[in-house]
Design a protein around this motif. Structure first.
Motif, short mmCIF file in Angstrom:
data_model
loop_
_atom_site.label_atom_id
_atom_site.label_comp_id
_atom_site.label_asym_id
_atom_site.label_seq_id
_atom_site.Cartn_x
_atom_site.Cartn_y
_atom_site.Cartn_z
N SER A 154 2.68 11.42 -11.79
CA SER A 154 1.74 10.34 -10.98
C SER A 154 2.06 10.54 -9.38
O SER A 154 1.02 10.26 -8.73
CB SER A 154 2.03 8.99 -11.46
OG SER A 154 3.39 8.48 -11.21
N TYR A 158 -0.89 11.31 -6.66
CA TYR A 158 -0.93 10.37 -5.44
C TYR A 158 -0.77 11.21 -4.30
O TYR A 158 -2.06 10.99 -3.33
CB TYR A 158 0.03 9.13 -5.45
CG TYR A 158 0.02 8.49 -4.14
CD1 TYR A 158 -1.01 7.74 -3.96
CD2 TYR A 158 0.91 8.87 -2.97
CE1 TYR A 158 -1.18 6.68 -2.86
CE2 TYR A 158 0.68 8.24 -1.90
CZ TYR A 158 -0.40 7.07 -1.63
OH TYR A 158 -0.27 6.63 -0.57
N ILE A 191 -4.40 6.12 -4.20
CA ILE A 191 -4.14 4.99 -5.42
C ILE A 191 -5.22 5.22 -6.29
O ILE A 191 -5.07 5.13 -7.64
CB ILE A 191 -4.24 3.45 -4.68
CG1 ILE A 191 -2.83 3.05 -3.95
CG2 ILE A 191 -4.38 2.58 -5.91
CD1 ILE A 191 -2.80 1.93 -3.25
N THR A 194 -4.47 8.18 -8.35
CA THR A 194 -3.40 7.78 -9.41
C THR A 194 -3.96 7.01 -10.76
O THR A 194 -3.57 7.22 -11.67
CB THR A 194 -2.30 7.04 -8.54
OG1 THR A 194 -1.99 7.86 -7.51
CG2 THR A 194 -1.26 6.78 -9.62
N TYR A 195 -4.73 5.92 -10.41
CA TYR A 195 -5.21 5.10 -11.37
C TYR A 195 -5.93 6.03 -12.50
O TYR A 195 -5.88 5.88 -13.63
CB TYR A 195 -6.07 3.89 -10.82
CG TYR A 195 -6.73 3.01 -12.01
CD1 TYR A 195 -5.85 2.13 -12.57
CD2 TYR A 195 -7.97 3.09 -12.46
CE1 TYR A 195 -6.31 1.35 -13.82
CE2 TYR A 195 -8.42 2.46 -13.31
CZ TYR A 195 -7.80 1.59 -13.85
OH TYR A 195 -8.20 0.69 -15.04
N ALA A 222 -0.53 1.81 -10.31
CA ALA A 222 -1.04 2.72 -9.21
C ALA A 222 -0.78 2.26 -7.84
O ALA A 222 -0.42 3.18 -6.91
CB ALA A 222 -2.68 2.92 -9.57
#
Length: 281
Positions: A154, A158, A191, A194-195, A222
């Motif tokens: 993750s 990002y 973000i 990442t989400y 996130a």
């Protein structure tokens, strides 16, 4: 913003080569300990080269080996502790490491200023590099290898999202004093990337009945990943600027040093674990 295509190609190529090695190292606990220990060793060496320029190189190697060895012993001790075979807190390993280094440094250095610098630098490295990265042990032992993989990858997602969004539409500086290239747009874009990644990752885990993070909690994760990754990166940037360095090293083609590559991961590992605990995942 102009793109250095050669540098981008080298970064991408080294990522494709090293990425799978790192990923596969997370799937068994002994190899995870080996991976973390190796990264701690390389990162600590770069850190001590930056901060202890007036200290003999042999001492810096000793300090790096101690930081890495402490992480390895902590990993095996932690596994034994979770199995109920020992009854002392494994964090004692880190306390003893500082005591040992302090004792040996007294006899080797025999200089007040050098001794203060070594102990200060070693304590920071032991906590912010060795201990922080060792929280991957906690994640894997408590939540499984796939969660450890999610925490690790993750951060990569990002970084990639923040880089490309910032590169294309970044206009508002996020922290110009510490890192002029970072933008608010890149931060938000990272973000969002990442989400979406967490949602996809959890969808795949759901197929195997391994999913843990629902879409609502994924938002919190996130945002937290974006914040702590940025804080870690800016902290290292401030450190490098203090010593007038562009990169912490040259071990990774296109990426600089190991510290450059994992600055955000260091802060993310304990944060991810605590979020799992706090949110009762």
């Amino acid at each position: 913003m102009a793109v250095n295509k050669k540098n981008l190609f080298i970064r991408t190529l080294s990522g494709f080569i090293l990425g799978p090695v790192v990923v596969f190292s997370v799937f068994t606990f002994p190899t995870t300990i080996g991976l973390v220990t190796t990264i701690v060793l390389l990162t600590a060496m770069e850190y001590f080269e930056m901060t202890l320029d007036n200290i003999d190189h042999k001492i810096k190697i000793f300090l790096s080996l101690m930081a890495a060895f402490t992480s390895a012993v902590y990993g095996f001790t932690l596994r034994t502790y979770y199995a109920g075979l020992i009854f002392f807190d494994p964090i004692t390993i880190y306390v003893m490491s500082i005591v040992i280094v302090a004792l040996i440094s007294l006899f080797i250095l025999k200089d007040n200023i050098k001794y203060k610098n070594v102990i200060t630098s070693y304590t920071y490295a032991l906590i912010a590099i060795s201990l922080f990265l060792s929280y991957f042990y906690h994640i894997i032992l408590n939540y499984g290898f796939t969660t450890g993989l999610l925490a690790l990858t993750s951060v990569w997602v990002y970084d990639i999202g923040a880089y490309f969004v910032g590169l294309n539409i970044g206009k508002h500086k996020l922290a110009p004093v510490y890192s002029p290239k970072k933008s608010i747009e890149g931060f938000i874009g990272g973000i969002i990337f990442t989400y979406v990644y967490i949602i996809i990752f959890e969808y795949i885990r759901e197929i195997f009945d391994l999913n843990m993070i629902d879409p609502l909690r994924a938002i919190i994760f996130a945002i937290a990943i974006g914040i702590v990754d940025t804080v870690g990166d800016l902290t290292e940037s401030a450190l490098k600027r203090t010593y007038n360095l562009k990169d912490s090293g040259e071990i990774l083609p296109g990426h600089g040093g190991m510290y450059d590559r994992i600055d955000g991961v260091l802060y993310l590992a304990p944060t991810f674990y605590f979020l799992m605990k706090i949110l009762r995942v």
